[in-house]
Enzyme design. Structure first.
Site, short mmCIF file in Angstrom:
data_model
loop_
_atom_site.label_atom_id
_atom_site.label_comp_id
_atom_site.label_asym_id
_atom_site.label_seq_id
_atom_site.Cartn_x
_atom_site.Cartn_y
_atom_site.Cartn_z
N GLY A 1 0.82 -1.20 0.00
CA GLY A 1 0.00 0.00 0.00
C GLY A 1 0.86 1.25 0.00
O GLY A 1 2.05 1.20 0.27
N PRO B 1 2.53 4.93 1.00
CA PRO B 1 3.15 5.34 2.25
C PRO B 1 2.15 5.98 3.20
O PRO B 1 1.21 6.65 2.77
CB PRO B 1 4.20 6.36 1.84
CG PRO B 1 4.17 6.45 0.37
CD PRO B 1 3.10 5.59 -0.16
N THR C 1 -0.08 4.67 5.13
CA THR C 1 -1.41 4.09 5.29
C THR C 1 -1.49 3.17 6.50
O THR C 1 -2.51 2.54 6.73
CB THR C 1 -1.82 3.30 4.04
OG1 THR C 1 -0.72 2.51 3.62
CG2 THR C 1 -2.23 4.23 2.93
N LYS D 1 0.97 0.63 7.47
CA LYS D 1 1.53 -0.72 7.36
C LYS D 1 2.40 -1.05 8.57
O LYS D 1 2.28 -2.11 9.17
CB LYS D 1 2.35 -0.84 6.06
CG LYS D 1 1.49 -0.64 4.82
CD LYS D 1 2.29 -0.82 3.54
CE LYS D 1 3.30 0.26 3.31
NZ LYS D 1 2.70 1.58 3.09
N THR D 2 3.26 -0.10 8.92
CA THR D 2 4.11 -0.30 10.09
C THR D 2 3.24 -0.45 11.34
O THR D 2 3.47 -1.33 12.17
CB THR D 2 5.05 0.90 10.28
OG1 THR D 2 5.66 1.20 9.03
CG2 THR D 2 6.11 0.61 11.31
N HIS E 1 -10.43 30.77 -13.41
CA HIS E 1 -9.85 29.47 -13.75
C HIS E 1 -10.39 28.38 -12.81
O HIS E 1 -10.91 27.35 -13.24
CB HIS E 1 -8.32 29.55 -13.67
CG HIS E 1 -7.62 28.27 -13.97
ND1 HIS E 1 -6.94 28.05 -15.14
CD2 HIS E 1 -7.48 27.13 -13.24
CE1 HIS E 1 -6.42 26.83 -15.13
NE2 HIS E 1 -6.73 26.25 -13.98
N GLU E 2 -10.28 28.66 -11.51
CA GLU E 2 -10.74 27.66 -10.53
C GLU E 2 -12.26 27.48 -10.60
O GLU E 2 -12.77 26.37 -10.47
CB GLU E 2 -10.31 28.04 -9.12
CG GLU E 2 -8.80 28.11 -8.90
CD GLU E 2 -8.09 26.79 -9.18
OE1 GLU E 2 -8.72 25.73 -9.03
OE2 GLU E 2 -6.91 26.83 -9.59
N ASP F 1 -2.79 21.23 -15.32
CA ASP F 1 -4.02 20.68 -15.89
C ASP F 1 -3.71 19.95 -17.19
O ASP F 1 -4.18 18.84 -17.42
CB ASP F 1 -5.02 21.80 -16.21
CG ASP F 1 -5.50 22.50 -14.95
OD1 ASP F 1 -5.34 21.91 -13.87
OD2 ASP F 1 -6.02 23.62 -15.06
P1 ADP Z 1 3.41 3.11 6.51
O1 ADP Z 1 4.23 2.12 7.23
O2 ADP Z 1 2.27 2.51 5.74
O3 ADP Z 1 4.17 4.07 5.66
P2 ADP Z 1 2.86 4.02 9.15
O4 ADP Z 1 2.33 2.78 9.72
O5 ADP Z 1 4.27 4.34 9.47
O6 ADP Z 1 2.68 4.02 7.58
O7 ADP Z 1 1.92 5.20 9.55
C1 ADP Z 1 2.42 6.41 10.04
C2 ADP Z 1 1.50 7.00 11.06
O8 ADP Z 1 0.25 7.34 10.50
C3 ADP Z 1 1.16 6.05 12.16
O9 ADP Z 1 2.12 6.09 13.18
C4 ADP Z 1 -0.19 6.53 12.64
O10 ADP Z 1 -0.05 7.59 13.56
C5 ADP Z 1 -0.81 7.08 11.39
N1 ADP Z 1 -1.72 6.11 10.78
C6 ADP Z 1 -1.59 5.58 9.55
N2 ADP Z 1 -2.61 4.74 9.28
C7 ADP Z 1 -3.39 4.72 10.36
C8 ADP Z 1 -4.60 4.03 10.71
N3 ADP Z 1 -5.21 3.19 9.86
N4 ADP Z 1 -5.12 4.25 11.92
C9 ADP Z 1 -4.54 5.11 12.78
N5 ADP Z 1 -3.41 5.77 12.52
C10 ADP Z 1 -2.83 5.60 11.33
ZN ZN Z 2 -6.49 24.34 -13.30
#
Ligand code: ADP
Ligand code: ZN
Length: 641
Positions: A233, A235, A237, A239-240, A456-457, A531
């Site tokens: 996924g 960055p 989102t 994952k960590t 424009h906007e 655009d």
């Molecule tokens: P990735 O590893 O996907 O790049 P991270 O897990 O490091 O992202 O996310 C960074 C920070 O964003 C987390 O420490 C948290 O604070 C926040 N975060 C991201 N996704 C979520 C989620 N689903 N729920 C709550 N906090 C989130």
């Molecule tokens: Zn525009």
């Protein structure tokens, strides 16, 4: 010199590299002076030497380094030239009395021989050759390059060992840099309730938690638990966060490392770090290894023929595969890895028994965003007017990390203003700030420029509002932020496939900005660069990737494997290339014409909207409802208040 290279293991950490330079300098000086410390002798001319030879006053001549002849006098010579010397120095003295600098060695030897022959010396003396008594200089000459190389090596190693932790770094090259979270060190205090949304991912990953908690339940039935799980996924989102929550839920140690930490300049380091990591992990089993950015090592092998491949990365990857094959499914080590490009990973990684399971972690949708806001607002002091639904609607396309950022930024802004609680406006400001960099209210735009930007906007907003399949608008602003002059936010529908109609309407809306300039001012500007870029890319994708063009037909030149390098060879003929170019410009032109038509028909509405923008600098979808009425085809939940 050895002792300089190897500081005591115990002191390794404290050992300051500068001491090496100091010690080296001292040693060099010592050696230099050691070479100089023999007593200085009087230098003599050839004539004097011949004189001495004739008189038989010399006991021996030593050649030193084939450069100097050191002349020792015998008793006779001593009493004649150094009558004051103590009698104890009779016979051969330990130090030479004279020195002669040799020009040509052969000539010198010849001369010495001839002089003695011509004068019929009874006991001729011969020249003895000694290597060197100035051992210091000799040592230096032989060892200097070596010393130099050692110093250079140390400096390079230190440069590589990130953070300059001193000389000790060198000895840890092969150690894994994984950060360990466990009860004794840093406890993992993240659980599923800290992860908002991501319901499907959580369900899948729950199984792993369950396995780590009671492995017997699964192995008893002969079931196999995946050894590796790939989290895919964009960055930020979570994952960590998700991986950590698994460790937190199962209450097991968590090793966290980034793929790029394996990669060093030196051959073999990556592989030995992988070995070290797995060795440590097995000792702590059951546990979780989390490898972030696995694409740093896991990219498909030998894809780039020009570079000739990257042997070091490949051997690191091979080691990882070997380790994963090596441990049994019941060893209790589970590897979670994160990437945002599963498509570029080496296929070998995904084979059974390795990362054979993939979990998709997508950008959060409306509900997901609301839940993420909830998680991050837990510890915030909120004002009464803060509405999570509204905020979630204002943040389409935000990742979890962005939302976490918004919450923090809003808290900071409220604090700066000395408020007791964080209010809605703070969140809105924070969102703006995160979207486009810092607000630059003081950036100077002339009134006329402002008008152009407003139209424009407004053009984008009007066209997208009036086209059924375009994304409905969330917000438009003409406050310059970052490099962009204005900006419009749309609420993308959460849809998996896009129809030709939808793509086309998007393009019309994108051209709406430039079209408004044309309709209102009769001239166009450079303000539409991004655009045009967007629309061109979209048209290209429609024609060459999605098979949405009648002339080209149901053909896709997309390469999902990423193995082909289209910059060198195109997968279509020159003739097709020409047709593609024509079709793209036809498509873009058609979209532009349609935008012109719409805006000409709704010139009044456009003008109203633009004027409101000039006045308020920002408009929401309410304003559009007021001017154009509700979009008849919108589902109720796509509106926001
Ligand atoms: P990735 O590893 O996907 O790049 P991270 O897990 O490091 O992202 O996310 C960074 C920070 O964003 C987390 O420490 C948290 O604070 C926040 N975060 C991201 N996704 C979520 C989620 N689903 N729920 C709550 N906090 C989130
Ligand atoms: Zn525009």
């Amino acid at each position: 010199m050895e002792e300089n290279k190897t500081p005591q293991p115990g002191k390794k950490r404290k050992f300051n590299l500068y001491w090496i330079y100091v010690i080296l300098t001292v040693v060099l000086f010592a050696l230099y002076f050691a070479g100089k410390d023999s007593p200085t002798q009087e230098e003599i001319e050839m004539g004097q030497l011949i004189e001495l030879l004739k008189n038989e006053e010399i006991s021996k001549i030593e050649l030193v380094n084939k450069e100097n002849a050191e002349i020792y006098l015998n008793e006779k010579g001593m009493s004649r030239h150094f009558p004051d010397e103590k009698p104890s120095r009779k016979g051969t003295s330990p130090t030479p009395q004279y020195k002669y600098r040799i020009g040509s060695l052969e000539r010198f030897e010849e001369t010495v021989e001839n002089v003695q022959k011509e004068n019929n010396i009874a006991k001729p003396i011969y020249i003895t050759n000694v290597q060197n008594n100035s051992w210091g200089m000799e040592f230096l000459i032989n060892w200097l390059p070596f010393i130099f190389i050692i110093v250079l090596w140390i400096v390079i190693m230190r440069g590589i060992g990130r953070g300059g932790m001193g000389g000790g770094q060198i000895f840890n090259m092969g150690k894994s840099k994984a950060q360990l979270f466990d009860k004794d060190n840093v406890p993992v205090n993240v659980t599923f309730k800290d992860v908002a949304g991501l319901e499907e991912a959580k369900v899948e990953i729950m199984e792993i938690v369950d396995f780590l908690k009671n492995p017997d339940k699964y192995t008893k039935l002969g079931g196999k638990i995946p050894k590796g799980v790939l989290l895919v996924g964009p960055p930020g989102t979570g994952k960590t966060l998700l991986a950590k929550s698994v460790a937190g839920e199962a209450n097991v140690p968590f090793f966290s490392i980034s793929g790029s930490d394996f990669v060093e300049m030196f051959v073999g380091v990556g592989a030995s770090r992988v070995r070290d990591l797995f060795k440590n992990a097995k000792e702590k089993a059951p546990c979780i290894i989390f490898i972030d950015e696995i694409d740093a090592i896991g990219r498909a092998r030998g894809k780039n023929p020009i570079n000739g491949g990257n042997d070091e990365r490949e051997s690191t990857l091979n080691q990882l595969l070997t380790e994963m094959d090596g441990f049994g499914t019941n060893s209790g080590v589970i590897v979670l890895a994160a990437t945002n490009r599963a498509d570029i990973l080496d296929k070998a990684l995904m084979r059974a028994g390795r990362f054979d399971r993939q979990i998709y972690v997508e950008l959060p949708d409306l509900i997901g965003r609301k839940e993420i806001f909830e998680v991050h607002m837990r510890n915030l002091k909120l004002g009464d007017d803060v509405d999570k639904d509204f905020l979630a609607k204002q943040t389409p396309g935000f990742s979890g990390a962005d939302i976490a950022n918004v919450c923090n930024e809003a808290a900071l802004m409220a604090a700066r203003k000395g408020k007791d609680a964080i209010e809605k406006q703070d969140f809105l400001d924070a969102i703006d700030r995160i979207i486009g960099g810092l607000e630059k209210k003081n950036k100077i735009i002339t009134a006329q420029e402002k008008e152009v930007i407003a139209f424009h906007e407004a053009g984008h907003a009007t066209t997208s509002w009036l086209l059924q399949y375009a994304h409905p608008l969330v917000k438009v602003t003409i406050v310059p932020r970052g490099k962009a002059l204005g900006a419009a936010w749309y609420l993308p529908e959460e849809r998996q496939i896009t129809t030709k109609e939808q793509m086309y309407h998007e393009m019309v809306a994108t051209m709406g900005g430039r079209a408004a300039e044309q309709v209102v001012f009769g001239q166009i500007s450079t303000g539409a660069l991004s655009d045009l870029e967007k629309v061109t890319k979209q048209a290209y994708a429609m024609v060459t990737y999605y098979g949405l063009n009648e002339v080209i037909g149901n053909v896709s030149f997309y390469d999902s494997t990423g193995q082909q390098d289209f910059s060198l060879t195109k997968p279509f003929s020159e003739k097709t290339a020409e047709v593609i170019d024509q079709e793209i410009s036809k498509l873009v032109e058609k979209a532009y014409q349609e935008a012109l038509t719409i805006l000409r028909q709704h010139l009044d509405g456009l003008t109203l909207l633009a004027n409101r923008l000039i006045e308020k600098e920002v408009i929401f979808s309410d304003d559009l409802v007021n001017i154009f009425g509700k979009r008849p085809w919108d589902k109720e939940e796509n509106h926001e208040g």
